[in-house]
Design an enzyme around this catalytic site. Structure first.
Site, PDB file in Angstrom:
ATOM      1  N   HIS A 168       0.819  -1.350   0.033  1.00 26.98           N
ATOM      2  CA  HIS A 168      -0.007   0.020   0.016  1.00 26.98           C
ATOM      3  C   HIS A 168       0.792   1.152  -0.290  1.00 26.98           C
ATOM      4  O   HIS A 168       2.017   1.205   0.202  1.00 26.98           O
ATOM      5  CB  HIS A 168      -0.727  -0.020   1.343  1.00 26.98           C
ATOM      6  CG  HIS A 168      -2.134  -0.824   1.168  1.00 26.98           C
ATOM      7  ND1 HIS A 168      -2.149  -2.075   1.281  1.00 26.98           N
ATOM      8  CD2 HIS A 168      -3.441  -0.596   0.643  1.00 26.98           C
ATOM      9  CE1 HIS A 168      -3.329  -2.889   1.096  1.00 26.98           C
ATOM     10  NE2 HIS A 168      -4.164  -1.835   0.888  1.00 26.98           N
ATOM     11  N   LYS A 190      -1.068   4.904   4.737  1.00 33.44           N
ATOM     12  CA  LYS A 190      -1.834   3.946   5.461  1.00 33.44           C
ATOM     13  C   LYS A 190      -1.372   3.583   6.773  1.00 33.44           C
ATOM     14  O   LYS A 190      -0.252   3.651   7.293  1.00 33.44           O
ATOM     15  CB  LYS A 190      -1.547   2.596   4.629  1.00 33.44           C
ATOM     16  CG  LYS A 190      -2.826   1.647   5.151  1.00 33.44           C
ATOM     17  CD  LYS A 190      -3.033   0.475   4.130  1.00 33.44           C
ATOM     18  CE  LYS A 190      -3.997  -0.378   4.634  1.00 33.44           C
ATOM     19  NZ  LYS A 190      -5.139   0.205   5.055  1.00 33.44           N
TER      20      LYS A 190
HETATM   21  N1  LIG Z   1     -12.951  -0.633   2.099  1.00 31.99           N
HETATM   22  C1  LIG Z   1     -12.291  -0.412   1.050  1.00 31.99           C
HETATM   23  O1  LIG Z   1     -12.683  -0.609   0.052  1.00 31.99           O
HETATM   24  C2  LIG Z   1     -11.202   0.745   1.110  1.00 31.99           C
HETATM   25  C3  LIG Z   1     -10.926   1.114   2.573  1.00 31.99           C
HETATM   26  N2  LIG Z   1     -10.149   2.056   2.909  1.00 31.99           N
HETATM   27  C4  LIG Z   1      -9.859   2.600   4.259  1.00 31.99           C
HETATM   28  O2  LIG Z   1     -10.636   3.951   4.353  1.00 31.99           O
HETATM   29  C5  LIG Z   1     -10.197   4.530   5.151  1.00 31.99           C
HETATM   30  C6  LIG Z   1      -9.469   6.038   4.476  1.00 31.99           C
HETATM   31  O3  LIG Z   1      -8.724   5.854   3.772  1.00 31.99           O
HETATM   32  P1  LIG Z   1      -7.936   7.022   2.783  1.00 31.99           P
HETATM   33  O4  LIG Z   1      -9.220   7.714   2.224  1.00 31.99           O
HETATM   34  O5  LIG Z   1      -7.050   6.588   1.993  1.00 31.99           O
HETATM   35  O6  LIG Z   1      -7.446   7.966   3.970  1.00 31.99           O
HETATM   36  P2  LIG Z   1      -7.176   9.364   4.008  1.00 31.99           P
HETATM   37  O7  LIG Z   1      -6.094   9.668   4.958  1.00 31.99           O
HETATM   38  O8  LIG Z   1      -6.979   9.932   2.666  1.00 31.99           O
HETATM   39  O9  LIG Z   1      -8.651  10.134   4.526  1.00 31.99           O
HETATM   40  C7  LIG Z   1      -9.143   9.860   5.713  1.00 31.99           C
HETATM   41  C8  LIG Z   1     -10.015  11.046   6.208  1.00 31.99           C
HETATM   42  O10 LIG Z   1     -10.471  11.100   7.604  1.00 31.99           O
HETATM   43  C9  LIG Z   1     -10.548  12.184   7.910  1.00 31.99           C
HETATM   44  N3  LIG Z   1     -10.663  12.211   9.418  1.00 31.99           N
HETATM   45  C10 LIG Z   1      -9.544  11.671  10.214  1.00 31.99           C
HETATM   46  N4  LIG Z   1     -10.220  11.800  11.613  1.00 31.99           N
HETATM   47  C11 LIG Z   1     -11.466  12.409  11.482  1.00 31.99           C
HETATM   48  C12 LIG Z   1     -12.497  12.819  12.357  1.00 31.99           C
HETATM   49  N5  LIG Z   1     -12.121  12.741  13.572  1.00 31.99           N
HETATM   50  N6  LIG Z   1     -13.799  12.944  11.779  1.00 31.99           N
HETATM   51  C13 LIG Z   1     -13.838  12.992  10.778  1.00 31.99           C
HETATM   52  N7  LIG Z   1     -12.962  12.906   9.660  1.00 31.99           N
HETATM   53  C14 LIG Z   1     -11.895  12.451  10.014  1.00 31.99           C
HETATM   54  C15 LIG Z   1      -9.178  12.804   7.686  1.00 31.99           C
HETATM   55  O11 LIG Z   1      -9.050  14.523   7.831  1.00 31.99           O
HETATM   56  C16 LIG Z   1      -9.066  12.322   6.088  1.00 31.99           C
HETATM   57  O12 LIG Z   1      -9.688  13.287   5.132  1.00 31.99           O
HETATM   58  C17 LIG Z   1      -8.717   3.862   5.739  1.00 31.99           C
HETATM   59  O13 LIG Z   1      -9.075   3.145   6.912  1.00 31.99           O
HETATM   60  C18 LIG Z   1      -8.453   2.883   4.679  1.00 31.99           C
HETATM   61  O14 LIG Z   1      -7.873   1.739   5.205  1.00 31.99           O
HETATM   62  C19 LIG Z   1      -9.186   2.654   1.709  1.00 31.99           C
HETATM   63  C20 LIG Z   1      -9.439   2.387   0.326  1.00 31.99           C
HETATM   64  C21 LIG Z   1     -10.379   1.363   0.264  1.00 31.99           C
HETATM   65  O1  LIG Z   2      -5.916   2.203   2.769  1.00 35.48           O
HETATM   66  C1  LIG Z   2      -6.204   1.682   1.671  1.00 35.48           C
HETATM   67  O2  LIG Z   2      -5.694   2.326   0.866  1.00 35.48           O
HETATM   68  C2  LIG Z   2      -6.645   0.560   1.580  1.00 35.48           C
HETATM   69  N1  LIG Z   2      -7.246  -0.146   2.398  1.00 35.48           N
HETATM   70  C3  LIG Z   2      -8.160  -1.365   2.397  1.00 35.48           C
HETATM   71  C4  LIG Z   2      -7.372  -2.307   3.386  1.00 35.48           C
HETATM   72  O3  LIG Z   2      -6.801  -1.941   4.357  1.00 35.48           O
HETATM   73  O4  LIG Z   2      -7.455  -3.403   2.920  1.00 35.48           O
HETATM   74  C5  LIG Z   2      -8.542  -1.539   1.123  1.00 35.48           C
HETATM   75  C6  LIG Z   2      -7.554  -1.418   0.044  1.00 35.48           C
HETATM   76  O5  LIG Z   2      -6.643  -2.202   0.240  1.00 35.48           O
HETATM   77  C7  LIG Z   2      -7.379   0.021   0.176  1.00 35.48           C
END
Ligand SMILES: NC(=O)C1=CN([C@@H]2O[C@H](COP(=O)(O)OP(=O)(O)OC[C@H]3O[C@@H](n4cnc5c(N)ncnc54)[C@H](O)[C@@H]3O)[C@@H](O)[C@H]2O)C=CC1
Ligand SMILES: O=C(O)C1=N[C@H](C(=O)O)C[C@H](O)C1
Length: 266
Positions: free
Chosen positions: A155, A159
């Site tokens: 990743h 992350k």
């Molecule tokens: N399930 C899936 O398919 C996927 C899951 N993810 C997960 O999604 C989450 C976010 O990933 P990204 O967008 O890449 O991270 P990012 O760091 O770009 O975005 C996270 C956002 O959460 C906000 N945030 C942090 N604390 C906060 C609070 N107390 N209240 C409100 N907002 C708050 C931050 O300001 C930021 O804008 C991670 O846990 C990641 O692992 C990411 C990609 C795919």
């Molecule tokens: O943090 C990410 O970017 C992603 N998070 C998810 C995970 O922890 O598996 C899904 C995807 O891999 C992207």
């Protein structure tokens, strides 16, 4: 088609901004509020580079759930915050769709019992990309025949959680068909700690973090005279959005916790 009123947590994040585009282009999705770390009381449309969405931003999640009439929370934040939001949503009668990863086993159990108590649906999907879901399912199938397996997830370096939610889910699916088994030489020794990765029932999980990467996973199986590699690569975060859409649509018909998008795919 009924309108689905959505609160989005994390709208300025990498995933949150994709989710905003999804909400904007989906006819019956309506953004009714956002939860963010800053910009309390502002409208999303007042922020530079954000779509012309009228939803108000709340920095206090509790206030958001109390003031805004919503059907669904989409949470794309960080592990501790996402857990708190999921609980608050359920306590306030809002169904959570959670993409945030890094929840502990205990937190998942607690959310499941809250879901049962409230009789409200919830979806927690470690990966919303259909290709990744298939990669996990194929891995479970392969593990029946190849119990020696190592997971390598790669990743971007922003992350927070390791291993990734996808790697954790993959190992859980594999453990449904694989007996615990120590892999490698019985006398192997790490001369640098961590060289063999995390040990999950003898299965090894390796987490790589580098700039330039988005989200990638290889599951490598070894057998006599052969290896099998099952691999998935994410090149754009749009790949997650059809899964988010499906989860938002389905969560309204649920009164249980669904953990993993595979349980919603036909
Ligand atoms: N399930 C899936 O398919 C996927 C899951 N993810 C997960 O999604 C989450 C976010 O990933 P990204 O967008 O890449 O991270 P990012 O760091 O770009 O975005 C996270 C956002 O959460 C906000 N945030 C942090 N604390 C906060 C609070 N107390 N209240 C409100 N907002 C708050 C931050 O300001 C930021 O804008 C991670 O846990 C990641 O692992 C990411 C990609 C795919
Ligand atoms: O943090 C990410 O970017 C992603 N998070 C998810 C995970 O922890 O598996 C899904 C995807 O891999 C992207």
């Amino acid at each position: 088609m009924n309108t689905v009123k959505i609160i989005l947590a994390g709208p300025r994040g990498k995933m949150g901004s994709e989710a905003l585009r999804l909400i904007e282009k989906t006819e019956n999705f309506e953004l009714v509020g956002c939860i963010d770390r800053k910009h309390n009381g502002m409208k999303l449309k007042d922020l530079e580079g954000f779509p012309a969405l009228d939803a108000e931003i709340y920095t206090n999640a509790e206030e958001a759930f109390q003031k805004v009439d919503a059907d669904v929370l989409i949470d794309l934040t960080s592990p501790e915050v996402g857990y708190k939001h999921t609980r608050l949503a359920l306590e306030n009668g809002v169904r959570p769709v959670v993409g945030t990863t890094g929840f502990t086993k205990e937190q998942l159990v607690e959310i499941e019992s809250l879901v049962e108590q409230k009789e409200l649906g919830a979806v927690i999907a470690p990966n919303f990309a259909v290709g990744a879901v298939l990669m996990m399912q194929f891995s479970k199938w392969a593990a029946k025949y190849f119990p020696d397996v190592e997971i390598i997830e790669k990743h971007h370096d922003q992350k927070l959680d390791a291993p990734s939610g996808t790697a954790v889910k993959t190992s859980e699916l594999i453990k449904e068909v694989r007996e615990a088994k120590n892999q490698g030489h019985p006398d192997e020794k790490e001369t640098i700690q961590g060289a063999r990765g995390a040990n999950d029932d003898g299965m090894r999980i390796h987490s790589i973090r580098l700039p330039g990467l988005i989200a990638h996973q290889e599951v490598i199986f070894g057998g006599t005279g052969q290896t099998l590699t099952i691999k998935h690569d994410t090149y754009h975060r749009q790949s997650f959005m059809s899964g988010v859409k499906l989860a938002v649509e389905q969560v309204q018909k649920l009164n249980v916790l669904v953990y993993g998008l595979e349980n919603l795919l036909e």
